[in-house]
Motif scaffolding. Structure first.
Motif, PDB file in Angstrom:
ATOM      1  N   GLU A 125      10.598  39.411  49.703  1.00  0.00           N
ATOM      2  CA  GLU A 125      11.149  40.742  49.877  1.00  0.00           C
ATOM      3  C   GLU A 125      10.082  41.701  50.383  1.00  0.00           C
ATOM      4  N   ARG A 134       9.041  30.931  41.074  1.00  0.00           N
ATOM      5  CA  ARG A 134      10.107  31.240  42.000  1.00  0.00           C
ATOM      6  C   ARG A 134      10.354  32.744  42.080  1.00  0.00           C
ATOM      7  N   ASP A 135      10.313  33.389  40.935  1.00  0.00           N
ATOM      8  CA  ASP A 135      10.501  34.843  40.935  1.00  0.00           C
ATOM      9  C   ASP A 135       9.454  35.529  41.799  1.00  0.00           C
ATOM     10  N   GLU A 161      21.960  27.603  49.125  1.00  0.00           N
ATOM     11  CA  GLU A 161      21.342  27.920  50.410  1.00  0.00           C
ATOM     12  C   GLU A 161      20.352  26.834  50.799  1.00  0.00           C
ATOM     13  N   SER A 162      19.600  26.393  49.811  1.00  0.00           N
ATOM     14  CA  SER A 162      18.609  25.345  50.043  1.00  0.00           C
ATOM     15  C   SER A 162      19.287  24.050  50.473  1.00  0.00           C
ATOM     16  N   ARG A 163      20.413  23.758  49.810  1.00  0.00           N
ATOM     17  CA  ARG A 163      21.148  22.544  50.190  1.00  0.00           C
ATOM     18  C   ARG A 163      21.687  22.661  51.604  1.00  0.00           C
ATOM     19  N   ALA A 218      21.863  21.126  57.266  1.00  0.00           N
ATOM     20  CA  ALA A 218      21.728  21.475  58.679  1.00  0.00           C
ATOM     21  C   ALA A 218      20.733  20.546  59.362  1.00  0.00           C
ATOM     22  N   GLN A 219      19.655  20.249  58.620  1.00  0.00           N
ATOM     23  CA  GLN A 219      18.635  19.345  59.135  1.00  0.00           C
ATOM     24  C   GLN A 219      19.248  17.982  59.457  1.00  0.00           C
ATOM     25  N   PRO A 259      20.231  32.179  40.990  1.00  0.00           N
ATOM     26  CA  PRO A 259      19.581  30.897  41.284  1.00  0.00           C
ATOM     27  C   PRO A 259      20.540  29.852  41.857  1.00  0.00           C
ATOM     28  N   LEU A 302      20.856  30.441  45.467  1.00  0.00           N
ATOM     29  CA  LEU A 302      19.651  29.993  46.164  1.00  0.00           C
ATOM     30  C   LEU A 302      19.674  28.493  46.372  1.00  0.00           C
ATOM     31  N   PRO A 331      15.511  43.629  43.536  1.00  0.00           N
ATOM     32  CA  PRO A 331      16.745  42.848  43.583  1.00  0.00           C
ATOM     33  C   PRO A 331      16.460  41.372  43.835  1.00  0.00           C
ATOM     34  N   ALA A 332      15.342  41.075  44.500  1.00  0.00           N
ATOM     35  CA  ALA A 332      15.061  39.690  44.833  1.00  0.00           C
ATOM     36  C   ALA A 332      14.913  38.834  43.583  1.00  0.00           C
ATOM     37  N   SER A 333      14.237  39.391  42.557  1.00  0.00           N
ATOM     38  CA  SER A 333      13.987  38.582  41.380  1.00  0.00           C
ATOM     39  C   SER A 333      15.263  38.360  40.583  1.00  0.00           C
ATOM     40  N   GLU A 341      21.697  18.067  62.435  1.00  0.00           N
ATOM     41  CA  GLU A 341      21.007  18.092  63.723  1.00  0.00           C
ATOM     42  C   GLU A 341      20.515  16.700  64.079  1.00  0.00           C
ATOM     43  N   LYS A 400      10.006  23.440  52.735  1.00  0.00           N
ATOM     44  CA  LYS A 400      10.850  24.626  52.693  1.00  0.00           C
ATOM     45  C   LYS A 400      10.004  25.848  52.329  1.00  0.00           C
ATOM     46  N   ALA A 450      20.367  24.197  54.054  1.00  0.00           N
ATOM     47  CA  ALA A 450      19.277  23.982  54.996  1.00  0.00           C
ATOM     48  C   ALA A 450      19.043  22.492  55.195  1.00  0.00           C
ATOM     49  N   THR A 451      19.061  21.754  54.080  1.00  0.00           N
ATOM     50  CA  THR A 451      18.881  20.310  54.168  1.00  0.00           C
ATOM     51  C   THR A 451      20.005  19.692  54.981  1.00  0.00           C
ATOM     52  N   MET A 463      13.712  27.222  61.343  1.00  0.00           N
ATOM     53  CA  MET A 463      14.890  28.084  61.418  1.00  0.00           C
ATOM     54  C   MET A 463      14.499  29.551  61.594  1.00  0.00           C
ATOM     55  N   PRO A 480      16.093  36.891  50.183  1.00  0.00           N
ATOM     56  CA  PRO A 480      15.992  35.801  49.200  1.00  0.00           C
ATOM     57  C   PRO A 480      16.617  34.489  49.709  1.00  0.00           C
ATOM     58  N   GLY A 511      15.150  28.792  50.690  1.00  0.00           N
ATOM     59  CA  GLY A 511      15.370  27.346  50.791  1.00  0.00           C
ATOM     60  C   GLY A 511      15.385  26.810  52.209  1.00  0.00           C
ATOM     61  N   TYR A 568      13.961  25.845  56.201  1.00  0.00           N
ATOM     62  CA  TYR A 568      12.789  25.219  56.819  1.00  0.00           C
ATOM     63  C   TYR A 568      12.168  26.157  57.862  1.00  0.00           C
TER      64      TYR A 568
END
Lengths: 276, 309, 278
Positions: free
Chosen positions: A140, A132-133, B18-20, B25-26, B12, B15, B6-8, B29, A111, B22-23, A155, A146, A150, A152
């Motif tokens: 950015e 991570r920060d 979102e990561s989950r 979606a994988q 969490p 995030l 803003p990103a920092s 597919e 990822k 992606a997994t 995508m 952001p 996560g 791949y």
């Protein structure tokens, strides 16, 4: 500014042994022959040449992927000779690389967040929250969101992947970035975005670029100094204006003559020649 | 660097979600391409049923698999003349219920498959990774040894090994694993050879990854697709080989209700009582077929060359 | 009558994520003796149109068109046997990867001879002489010796010359070149482009150049079609297009060329997309 040399290369050679077979004698191939160059901090050196001219071999030596056969490489005052001394963490933090093909340079099973954090994980003992920060900040900075953290690599589009590859390269805040044909696999409009991004990052972080390319129009746009290589040798080395206005070597002239021209005058000339 | 971007401050938990995604979606597919293959889905259903049967064997088997009903030797299946409703698929020569033995036999077959594939896969992957990554003399040496193993007829080699180690299920499994392992070595090595020069591996190297990390964390996950397919096919191979060893008296020993051993015990009754050989044979056939179908579907879903329109 | 005329071509692909429209109602016409360039970035459908014409798309593609004629011959209703007779003889195509387009198992001479045998019925001595003649015309030195060379023994530029030789062996009326120089070095690119244009002018065939490179367009084309996301953005003769582009996307593409850069930053297509609304 002058005299503040960050990359110093003297008389660099790289030879490859070609193994002999039953009917073939063993021989050696010299991919890089006696290259010397100086790059000043914050400037861009473009290395131009066609396939097989040794420009990628040069990039691999500068980024410590391969060792030089002989010659001196000094990055930010630190001598680099990995066959003698190995690679220290300090050396790694000086220089990073961005590859040509954004589809091959990202691990398909990793990822994006992990891609970006890997250099930190391996070279520093930063706690994971901080990593991570930093990764999010980099995302950015290269123009991504952001929520891409996560996902791949498959995508993303080619241009976005190249942004990720750039973000990975600058994670450790290197002094020198070697860009091995970073835009030649990209569409024209994406190429413009990436070139803009590189210019922004250079200004913001004071990066020094070694920009390897075969595309003269891109080189002319981005470079401060230009070096033309032909069969492992440097045939032309000077500031951009010197090289483009007044090329000395025959090969450089051939190269310029072969580059397609997309301006109205040359089209008119061509059409006139055709009609005649 | 200031920490005001803003990103920092990104949430969490968001995030992570979102990561989950992606997994997920994988996986979705993967399932799409797998489910395109109808045979594979049928195979998977049968395989899941087999696993359930093996797990719940004590609950669903009508009799104790080893109990000998002295009054009912070689009772035919219930639909045949002389069949009893108590023994749905009949009994064997010493009066044990066929159905119960088959159900318990599934445990052994799946156990054999899992153990053999695990040993062969782990060993093969490690050896193959080393061979493909290190190259040079190590590679040559490893591959020549594998060539020698492959030069033997596999069952013969397994027989020799069992003869040395002594008959028994565990030794049979070790022997089969050794016989199957060169396939994994070759496959892993080939995949590693094509991956190791890719840019992402070089990039990881530039980032400072060591040899072990490059081998197992960077390269290995990208070599898994052909290995998973090979693992399923080896799974069925292992069951077949174990049955063959059992049949030859070198595998599981009686009274273990292993399918191959059951076949061996029933050899002398082939003409008189067809059910004692037919049902264990059918069980092996169906299991192997189901697993091979699943393997086929996995190949479709995992091979990037076949998908990607 | 134009050489190739296609009206309202639509191509759709079935994918895991549902149907994908690669081309949405595009018209193409090519006359004999004309060089048409189709320009676009990846995903613009520039190759798809010509692959559809050649019947080279996979089964997952659905092709519809109001008209698809080559010299008055309706390509839509053609049986695959008749199509093969036209394709390779009257229409031929060269691809981006010259080395991959040649069969590595056979010599160059054999592969060229096969084309001549299939379409022209030439055999033995006759075929050999013709092969040498064609190889000479595409500028391969020592063609007699080169006949027995395998593709991997030649450079990329030479392989592309052989591909061109194969494509023009049967004197086609239309040659489609799909990114013919993208995989080649600049100096080789120049030679190949010059060769293609030269051959086109000598034989008077129609030439379609599919490319993403504005430089290639400027160096070769008479007329240009600019595509974006499966739609035609602009069609104009080459001088008009470069001098006075009408469509915002074309303008964006041209100004994204680094040689046209005026300020510190390159304008990107998205800068124009907001203004132009495409």
């Amino acid at each position: 500014m002058a005299g503040d040399v960050i990359l110093k290369v003297r008389d660099l050679y790289r030879t490859y042994d070609i193994k002999g077979g039953m009917f073939k004698k063993a021989s050696t191939l010299t991919a890089v022959k006696g290259v010397s160059l100086d790059v000043e901090r914050g400037s861009t050196l473009a290395v131009v040449g066609e396939s097989g001219c040794g420009k990628s071999t040069l990039a691999r030596m500068l980024t410590m992927i391969d060792a030089q056969t002989s010659g001196l490489i000094e990055i930010d005052g630190l001598p680099i000779d990995i066959s003698q001394t190995g690679i220290s963490k300090e050396m790694r933090q000086k220089v990073q690389i961005v590859f040509q093909n954004p589809y091959g340079s990202l691990n398909p099973r990793q990822k994006i967040g992990h891609v970006l954090e890997e250099p930190l994980l391996l070279n520093t003992d930063m706690p994971s929250a901080e990593r991570r920060d930093l990764a999010l900040q980099m995302l950015e900075k290269v123009g991504l969101q952001p929520e891409h953290y996560g996902r791949y690599p498959h995508m993303f589009s080619g241009g976005q992947r190249q942004r990720i590859a750039i973000a990975r390269a600058i994670m450790m805040k290197p002094k020198l970035l070697v860009l091995d044909e970073p835009v030649s696999a990209l569409d024209l409009s994406v190429q413009a975005q990436i070139l803009n991004l590189l210019a922004d990052l250079q200004e913001e972080m004071g990066l020094t670029y070694v920009f390897i390319s075969h595309d003269l129009s891109v080189v002319r746009y981005i470079a401060d100094k230009v070096m033309v290589m032909y069969f492992g040798e440097v045939v032309e080395y000077g500031t951009r204006d010197e090289v483009f206005e007044n090329p000395q070597h025959d090969y450089t002239k051939t190269l310029f003559a072969a580059t397609p021209r997309a301006d109205v005058d040359s089209i008119r000339k061509r059409l006139a020649a055709k009609a005649a | 660097m200031t920490n005001t971007s803003p990103a920092s401050k990104a949430d969490p938990t968001k995030l992570q979600a979102e990561s989950r995604n992606a997994t997920k979606a994988q996986l979705l597919e993967f399932w799409y391409y797998f489910s395109q293959n109808k045979g594979a889905v049928i195979g998977l259903v049968i395989f899941v049923l087999l696993v359930l049967m093996a797990l719940l064997a004590p609950l669903i088997a009508p009799h104790d698999p080893d109990f000998q009903y002295r009054d009912s030797f070689l009772v035919p299946p219930f639909w045949e003349e002389g069949g009893k409703a108590a023994f749905l698929l009949g009994t064997d020569a010493v009066g044990r219920d066929m159905l119960s033995r088959l159900i318990f036999g599934a445990r052994f077959s799946l156990f054999i498959g899992v153990v053999v594939v695990t040993i062969a896969l782990v060993g093969g992957v490690v050896i193959g990774l080393v061979a493909g990554y290190v190259r040079g003399m190590t590679d040559t040496l490893i591959m020549r040894v594998m060539d020698i193993i492959l030069a033997f007829p596999s069952l013969l080699l397994a027989l020799v090994l069992v003869a040395i180690l002594g008959p028994g299920l565990i030794n049979a499994m070790i022997a089969i694993a050794i016989v199957l392992q060169p396939h994994f070595v070759r496959l892993t090595r080939a995949a590693v050879l094509s991956e190791r020069t890719r840019d992402y591996v070089v990039a990881a190297k530039v980032a400072g990854a060591g040899h072990i990390r490059l081998m197992f964390k960077t390269i290995l996950p990208n070599c898994l697709a052909p290995l998973i397919v090979q693992a399923t096919l080896s799974f069925s191979n292992a069951i077949l080989d174990a049955a063959a060893l059992g049949f030859l008296g070198m595998g599981a020993q009686p009274p273990t209700p292993e399918w191959g051993t059951m076949l061996a015990e029933a050899r002398e009754f082939i003409l008189r009582a067809w059910w004692v050989v037919t049902f264990p044979g059918l069980a092996i056939l169906v299991t192997v077929l189901a697993i091979n179908l699943v393997g086929d579907g996995l190949r479709d879903a995992l091979d990037p060359k076949l998908k990607r329109s | 009558m134009p050489l190739l005329e296609i009206r309202n071509l639509k191509v759709e692909f079935d994918t895991a994520k549902g149907p994908f429209k690669a081309l949405d109602g595009v018209d193409y016409t090519v006359d004999g003796g004309e060089v048409l360039a189709i320009v676009g970035e990846s995903g613009s459908g520039k190759s798809v149109a010509m692959l559809a014409t050649m019947g080279l798309l996979p089964d997952t593609a659905t092709i519809t068109a109001d008209k698809m004629e080559f010299e008055g011959l309706d390509l839509r209703t053609l049986s695959s046997r008749d199509r093969r007779r036209v394709i390779g003889k009257d229409i031929s195509m060269i691809f981006q990867e010259p080395i991959a387009s040649l069969n590595p198992c056979f010599t160059v001479g054999f592969q060229l001879g096969e084309t001549l045998k299939t379409h022209m019925g030439l055999k033995g001595r006759q075929a050999r002489d013709r092969v040498v003649e064609i190889l000479t015309s595409v500028g391969i030195p020592n063609p007699g010796e080169r006949l027995s060379a395998f593709p991997h023994q030649m450079s990329g530029g030479q392989c592309q010359r052989v591909m061109i030789a194969m494509a023009i062996a049967c004197a086609p009326k239309l040659l489609i070149a799909d990114e013919p120089t993208t995989a080649l070095d600049v100096t080789i690119q120049k030679q190949i482009l010059d060769l293609l244009v030269q051959l086109q002018q000598d034989s008077g065939m129609g030439l379609i150049m599919i490319t993403h490179d504005m430089g290639v367009v400027a160096e070769t084309a008479d007329r240009v079609i600019v595509q974006y996301k499966g739609r035609k953005m602009e069609e104009a003769d080459v001088l008009t297009l470069f001098e006075n582009p009408k469509n915002p996307y074309t303008k964006a593409l041209l100004s994204a060329l680094p040689e046209n850069a005026t300020g510190d930053r390159l304008p990107t297509v998205s800068d124009f997309a907001e203004a132009g609304g495409f």
